[in-house]
Design an enzyme around this catalytic site. Structure first.
Site, PDB file in Angstrom:
ATOM      1  N   LYS A 140       0.794  -1.230   0.000  1.00  0.00           N
ATOM      2  CA  LYS A 140       0.000   0.000   0.000  1.00  0.00           C
ATOM      3  C   LYS A 140       0.828   1.283   0.000  1.00  0.00           C
ATOM      4  O   LYS A 140       0.297   2.353  -0.333  1.00  0.00           O
ATOM      5  CB  LYS A 140      -0.924   0.022   1.223  1.00  0.00           C
ATOM      6  CG  LYS A 140      -2.017  -1.020   1.186  1.00  0.00           C
ATOM      7  CD  LYS A 140      -2.930  -0.778   0.014  1.00  0.00           C
ATOM      8  CE  LYS A 140      -3.698  -2.022  -0.358  1.00  0.00           C
ATOM      9  NZ  LYS A 140      -4.199  -1.971  -1.730  1.00  0.00           N
ATOM     10  N   TYR A 143      -6.837  -5.332  -1.597  1.00  0.00           N
ATOM     11  CA  TYR A 143      -5.516  -5.463  -2.214  1.00  0.00           C
ATOM     12  C   TYR A 143      -5.405  -4.622  -3.486  1.00  0.00           C
ATOM     13  O   TYR A 143      -4.405  -3.923  -3.696  1.00  0.00           O
ATOM     14  CB  TYR A 143      -5.220  -6.929  -2.524  1.00  0.00           C
ATOM     15  CG  TYR A 143      -3.751  -7.209  -2.750  1.00  0.00           C
ATOM     16  CD1 TYR A 143      -2.954  -7.709  -1.725  1.00  0.00           C
ATOM     17  CD2 TYR A 143      -3.139  -6.966  -3.982  1.00  0.00           C
ATOM     18  CE1 TYR A 143      -1.602  -7.963  -1.922  1.00  0.00           C
ATOM     19  CE2 TYR A 143      -1.795  -7.205  -4.191  1.00  0.00           C
ATOM     20  CZ  TYR A 143      -1.026  -7.703  -3.150  1.00  0.00           C
ATOM     21  OH  TYR A 143       0.311  -7.937  -3.345  1.00  0.00           O
TER      22      TYR A 143
END
Length: 397
Positions: free
Chosen positions: A301, A391
């Site tokens: 991330k 995700y």
């Protein structure tokens, strides 16, 4: 290079966030100057994450910096989880309405953006450290910097800090005006680069009684692999053979899958931590990327959150200079913090599900909770969809 003494947006830091912001601002016709303390050669060598969300790729395409990514990047439609010698694939497109991720090294993103920004005429100064930011509470902040041996000043309408957690822009915000929330994890990652074709088509995240392991890749001929290790580990204590043996043990799965071995060209240890600084704006100063937040790398991330920050800022500055409205700039911190905390939660959840906690007073209980969560993902399409949605990141707006 002669730098202007005044600009609309002063950008401190020429990592992917600062470079992407400059590209977006130039596309919108908003003047900016980018200051970077390191030399260009160093910036282009920094190894970081290499998984790009759809929205990040779309932003690079939108500003004209994705030609090589589209040619050389590797589109990935899923990941594989492993535990108890089992494997479960998470199919992104079928679970997220067609979204996917791309594997493309951050070093290559940075090279592409530098080339793009210089071609577009962005004043981009390497080896030019910002020394201080003054006037954050005013509508005329000033960045003092050293360039070609002389101390100089850059007057701005706004300053954006893309210079990391220890950068001068973050520290220009008074300590009384910001709060930092932090979580340090009781383990680190030993990361290696190997000159060997990847042993998988998609990333493998492995839970093991011996600790977590991740199989990633940088290209069709270079593998990137990680092992959970104790905090304070010295990479020199891990021989190549020991690393490959440990990876073999942690990736073990039923069937004929085999881990390819090859020469290791790089070893480093990455501590695991998460932090968020609130708010992400103080007066005319904005924080983006690592200057505002750090996430453990488990969920890929970090780069994508930084890109999301500057995509939002680019849009807000374009509105500000097109019609004079400050609404998007005023909402920047709240808008981004909602997304950042969701990403922190996902990274925390994935990290704690897959890593062995050396401080757990009852490790047997903790491990069985982890296995229950993994079994739930294998058994439930809804659980797989939640993981996949987190995700691949949000859809491009």
């Amino acid at each position: 290079m002669r730098l202007p003494s005044r600009t609309r947006v002063g950008v401190v830091g020429a990592g992917p966030a600062g470079l992407l912001l400059a590209a977006l601002l130039r596309r919108a016709g908003v003047d900016c100057v980018v200051l970077e303390s390191r030399e260009r050669s160093y910036v282009e060598r920094r190894q970081r994450a290499g998984v790009l969300e759809q929205s990040t790729v779309d932003a690079l395409r939108g500003c004209g910096a994705a030609e090589r990514l589209d040619r050389e990047g590797l589109a990935h439609d899923g990941i594989e989880l492993r535990w108890n010698r089992r494997a479960q694939r998470i199919d992104f497109p079928s679970l997220t309405g067609g979204r996917r991720v791309w594997v493309y090294a951050q070093t290559e993103v940075v090279k592409d953006l530098i080339a793009h920004d210089l071609t577009a005429g962005v004043p981009l100064a390497f080896g030019t450290p910002a020394l201080a930011v003054t006037g954050a509470d005013t509508d005329r902040p000033v960045v003092t910097y050293r360039h070609e041996g002389r101390e100089q000043s850059l007057a701005c309408d706004y300053v954006v800090g893309c210079d990391g957690f220890h950068g001068v822009v973050r520290t220009a915000v008074p300590a009384s005006a910001r709060t930092t929330y932090e979580r340090r994890y009781p383990y680190s990652w030993l990361g290696v680069l190997a000159d060997v074709p990847p042993s998988c088509d998609e990333l493998i995240y492995a839970h093991s009684p011996r600790g977590f392991a991740l199989h990633s890749l940088r290209s069709p001929t270079v593998s990137r692999l990680y092992l959970q290790v104790a905090n304070g580990t010295d990479p020199a204590d891990w021989s190549d053979e020991r690393i490959w043996d440990e990876l073999d043990a942690r990736f073990a799965v039923e069937g004929d899958w085999r881990l390819r071995r090859g020469p290791l060209t790089q070893k480093s240890v990455l501590p695991m931590r998460g932090s968020v600084t609130e708010p992400m704006r103080h007066g005319s100063v904005f924080l983006a990327g690592d200057a505002a937040h750090i996430v453990p790398p488990t969920g890929a991330k970090g780069l994508n959150l930084a890109a999301g920050d500057v995509i939002e800022l680019g849009r807000a500055f374009a509105l500000r200079y097109a019609d004079g409205t400050d609404r998007a700039l005023a909402a920047y911190s709240d808008t981004r913090l909602r997304r950042i905390w969701r990403a922190q939660h996902f990274s925390y959840s994935l990290t704690t599900m897959l890593h062995t906690d050396p401080g757990d007073p009852d490790p047997g209980f903790g491990v069985r909770l982890q296995l229950a969560r993994l079994d739930r993902i294998a058994a439930s399409r809804a659980a797989r969809a939640e993981l996949a949605e987190n995700y691949v990141g949000p859809a491009t707006r």
